[in-house]
Write a protein that holds these residues in place. Sequence first.
Motif, PDB file in Angstrom:
ATOM      1  N   ARG A 196       0.904  -1.214   0.061  1.00  0.00           N
ATOM      2  CA  ARG A 196      -0.030  -0.049  -0.055  1.00  0.00           C
ATOM      3  C   ARG A 196       0.858   1.270   0.087  1.00  0.00           C
ATOM      4  O   ARG A 196       0.530   2.228  -0.759  1.00  0.00           O
ATOM      5  CB  ARG A 196      -0.960   0.075   1.232  1.00  0.00           C
ATOM      6  CG  ARG A 196      -2.168  -0.944   1.190  1.00  0.00           C
ATOM      7  CD  ARG A 196      -2.774  -1.007   2.441  1.00  0.00           C
ATOM      8  NE  ARG A 196      -3.923  -2.130   2.400  1.00  0.00           N
ATOM      9  CZ  ARG A 196      -5.176  -2.283   1.884  1.00  0.00           C
ATOM     10  NH1 ARG A 196      -5.357  -1.342   0.876  1.00  0.00           N
ATOM     11  NH2 ARG A 196      -5.833  -3.258   1.692  1.00  0.00           N
ATOM     12  N   ARG A 197       2.026   1.304   0.732  1.00  0.00           N
ATOM     13  CA  ARG A 197       2.888   2.348   0.803  1.00  0.00           C
ATOM     14  C   ARG A 197       3.551   2.476  -0.758  1.00  0.00           C
ATOM     15  O   ARG A 197       3.708   3.965  -0.956  1.00  0.00           O
ATOM     16  CB  ARG A 197       3.935   2.393   1.855  1.00  0.00           C
ATOM     17  CG  ARG A 197       4.813   3.553   2.209  1.00  0.00           C
ATOM     18  CD  ARG A 197       5.642   3.029   3.133  1.00  0.00           C
ATOM     19  NE  ARG A 197       6.929   2.270   2.754  1.00  0.00           N
ATOM     20  CZ  ARG A 197       7.041   1.066   3.373  1.00  0.00           C
ATOM     21  NH1 ARG A 197       6.220   0.733   4.131  1.00  0.00           N
ATOM     22  NH2 ARG A 197       7.915  -0.213   2.769  1.00  0.00           N
ATOM     23  N   ASP A 198       4.095   1.709  -1.146  1.00  0.00           N
ATOM     24  CA  ASP A 198       4.621   1.471  -2.350  1.00  0.00           C
ATOM     25  C   ASP A 198       3.537   2.185  -3.591  1.00  0.00           C
ATOM     26  O   ASP A 198       4.057   2.794  -4.487  1.00  0.00           O
ATOM     27  CB  ASP A 198       5.183   0.125  -2.999  1.00  0.00           C
ATOM     28  CG  ASP A 198       6.427  -0.353  -2.059  1.00  0.00           C
ATOM     29  OD1 ASP A 198       6.840   0.644  -1.540  1.00  0.00           O
ATOM     30  OD2 ASP A 198       6.721  -1.501  -2.024  1.00  0.00           O
ATOM     31  N   PHE A 199       2.347   1.808  -3.392  1.00  0.00           N
ATOM     32  CA  PHE A 199       1.391   2.204  -4.271  1.00  0.00           C
ATOM     33  C   PHE A 199       1.053   3.665  -4.102  1.00  0.00           C
ATOM     34  O   PHE A 199       0.910   4.336  -5.175  1.00  0.00           O
ATOM     35  CB  PHE A 199       0.103   1.614  -4.179  1.00  0.00           C
ATOM     36  CG  PHE A 199      -1.075   1.490  -4.993  1.00  0.00           C
ATOM     37  CD1 PHE A 199      -1.060   1.369  -6.403  1.00  0.00           C
ATOM     38  CD2 PHE A 199      -2.078   2.570  -4.584  1.00  0.00           C
ATOM     39  CE1 PHE A 199      -2.273   1.669  -7.226  1.00  0.00           C
ATOM     40  CE2 PHE A 199      -2.958   2.995  -5.439  1.00  0.00           C
ATOM     41  CZ  PHE A 199      -3.046   2.536  -6.770  1.00  0.00           C
ATOM     42  N   ARG A 200       1.203   4.093  -3.053  1.00  0.00           N
ATOM     43  CA  ARG A 200       0.949   5.709  -2.774  1.00  0.00           C
ATOM     44  C   ARG A 200       1.981   6.366  -3.341  1.00  0.00           C
ATOM     45  O   ARG A 200       1.955   7.389  -3.919  1.00  0.00           O
ATOM     46  CB  ARG A 200       0.587   5.915  -1.486  1.00  0.00           C
ATOM     47  CG  ARG A 200      -0.687   5.530  -0.624  1.00  0.00           C
ATOM     48  CD  ARG A 200      -0.897   6.057   0.496  1.00  0.00           C
ATOM     49  NE  ARG A 200       0.296   5.877   1.589  1.00  0.00           N
ATOM     50  CZ  ARG A 200       0.359   5.146   2.312  1.00  0.00           C
ATOM     51  NH1 ARG A 200      -0.634   4.020   2.362  1.00  0.00           N
ATOM     52  NH2 ARG A 200       1.401   4.992   3.418  1.00  0.00           N
ATOM     53  N   LEU A 201       3.472   5.784  -3.321  1.00  0.00           N
ATOM     54  CA  LEU A 201       4.465   6.485  -3.568  1.00  0.00           C
ATOM     55  C   LEU A 201       4.831   6.372  -5.159  1.00  0.00           C
ATOM     56  O   LEU A 201       5.745   6.626  -5.895  1.00  0.00           O
ATOM     57  CB  LEU A 201       5.606   5.981  -2.976  1.00  0.00           C
ATOM     58  CG  LEU A 201       5.564   6.389  -1.377  1.00  0.00           C
ATOM     59  CD1 LEU A 201       6.859   6.002  -0.589  1.00  0.00           C
ATOM     60  CD2 LEU A 201       5.524   8.032  -1.177  1.00  0.00           C
ATOM     61  N   GLU A 202       3.791   5.363  -5.862  1.00  0.00           N
ATOM     62  CA  GLU A 202       4.070   5.040  -7.159  1.00  0.00           C
ATOM     63  C   GLU A 202       5.468   4.323  -7.481  1.00  0.00           C
ATOM     64  O   GLU A 202       6.229   4.446  -8.417  1.00  0.00           O
ATOM     65  CB  GLU A 202       3.973   6.269  -7.991  1.00  0.00           C
ATOM     66  CG  GLU A 202       2.404   6.920  -8.123  1.00  0.00           C
ATOM     67  CD  GLU A 202       2.293   8.209  -8.752  1.00  0.00           C
ATOM     68  OE1 GLU A 202       3.312   8.199  -9.579  1.00  0.00           O
ATOM     69  OE2 GLU A 202       1.214   8.812  -8.921  1.00  0.00           O
ATOM     70  N   TRP A 207       6.356  -4.834  -7.041  1.00  0.00           N
ATOM     71  CA  TRP A 207       5.012  -5.532  -6.610  1.00  0.00           C
ATOM     72  C   TRP A 207       5.037  -6.943  -6.800  1.00  0.00           C
ATOM     73  O   TRP A 207       4.238  -7.816  -6.046  1.00  0.00           O
ATOM     74  CB  TRP A 207       4.080  -4.756  -7.479  1.00  0.00           C
ATOM     75  CG  TRP A 207       4.006  -5.013  -8.989  1.00  0.00           C
ATOM     76  CD1 TRP A 207       4.738  -4.898 -10.062  1.00  0.00           C
ATOM     77  CD2 TRP A 207       3.237  -6.325  -9.556  1.00  0.00           C
ATOM     78  NE1 TRP A 207       4.581  -5.372 -11.003  1.00  0.00           N
ATOM     79  CE2 TRP A 207       3.714  -6.205 -10.799  1.00  0.00           C
ATOM     80  CE3 TRP A 207       2.365  -7.114  -9.036  1.00  0.00           C
ATOM     81  CZ2 TRP A 207       2.892  -7.424 -11.743  1.00  0.00           C
ATOM     82  CZ3 TRP A 207       1.760  -7.995  -9.947  1.00  0.00           C
ATOM     83  CH2 TRP A 207       1.940  -8.106 -11.030  1.00  0.00           C
TER      84      TRP A 207
END
Length: 379
Positions: A196-202, A207
């Motif tokens: 989720r954090r990686d998704f917010r930081l793009e 993944w």
Amino acid sequence: MPPLPPVGGVPFAAGASGPEPLGGVDLRRGVRISLTTVLTLALLGLLLLAAARFQQRGALGDVLAEGVVLSDGTADKANQADAFFASVSLVAAVLGLGAAGLWAVWFRRVRLNAEVLAPGTHRFGSGWAAGAWFTPVVNLWFPKQIANDIYRASAPAGPQSARKGLLNAWWVSGIVAGALAGASAFGYALTEAKMRRDFRLERFDAWEDDVRNLRMLAGASAFGYLLCAVAGALALLVVRQLTRMQEERALEGLEYESFAGDGSAYAAAGPYAAAGPYAAAGPYAGPWPYPHAQPTPAPYGAPGAYGAPPGPYPAAGPYAPYPPPGQGPLPGTPVGPYGPSYGPTYGAPNGSPYGSPPGAGSSVPNPYSSEPDGGPAHY
């Protein structure tokens, strides 16, 4: 209110929710039935948790197969799997908390019963029987040691005959299942939070590895929940086994009390009623209600609540056998050449008030004779 008649060989106490034999052992069934019911529901919750994890694992496999760009069907399947696991987790947590509370209450009760059955043989106080389960670190071995003491005290054939195979299997499976389920669930939550954090930081470079880790952890978590269900099923068997052992020990103690006591265990309402502590036809009004004629020595030694009686009566008393003549607290009956006498002796060897008989060789004068050497009496 007088005690109710025995049902199935176990006297009932008025107002109790189940059989409660005499002797201080509490065998009321309310807590045990509640624990069994909630624990069974918790087992169903664990099985649903395992099914939800397997569903998540399948959805993560579809995500890996499609790649970065997901179809609407795959995304909906993954979201549904997560929602199903979240709802089942809430229900299972409530059932688990209820089962844990009832387990602590029941475990403390059997610990108190074990103290009555074998006093002075326990390593921990009764407070630890409930508190040890919720105390960090010590809950890894204190409850098992308390359970070992309870088993030894409750074994009908003696402490060395306590069969702890089921207890050991339950404890080992519970430790392994708890460690596996807890570690896998914690790892799943950490990996999901990282994604989720990686998704917010793009950041999408890792993944695929994260999804593989989630899929592996979901399978391990599902296996851990299944193992927890196995430990829960063994816990139900432990409850049943320990309850049966304490019932047998309590009935054994009731048998000794009835044999060595005053018969108060058989009240007027029961089939062994008699006027007074012993019936006219024998020590009990009816046949001995237990399979063997006389209690065997208790495996926990005597004296005690259930020690073996030393003989036909607990101690010398009004029913003890009389000693031989001349031995014991009462003097022997004076006996002369003409049989026993029952009057004042007046110094005669045979205790006769009329002096020595002719030829007895006594030097004591006859008070009714005029001859000083003790000849025949003159009237």
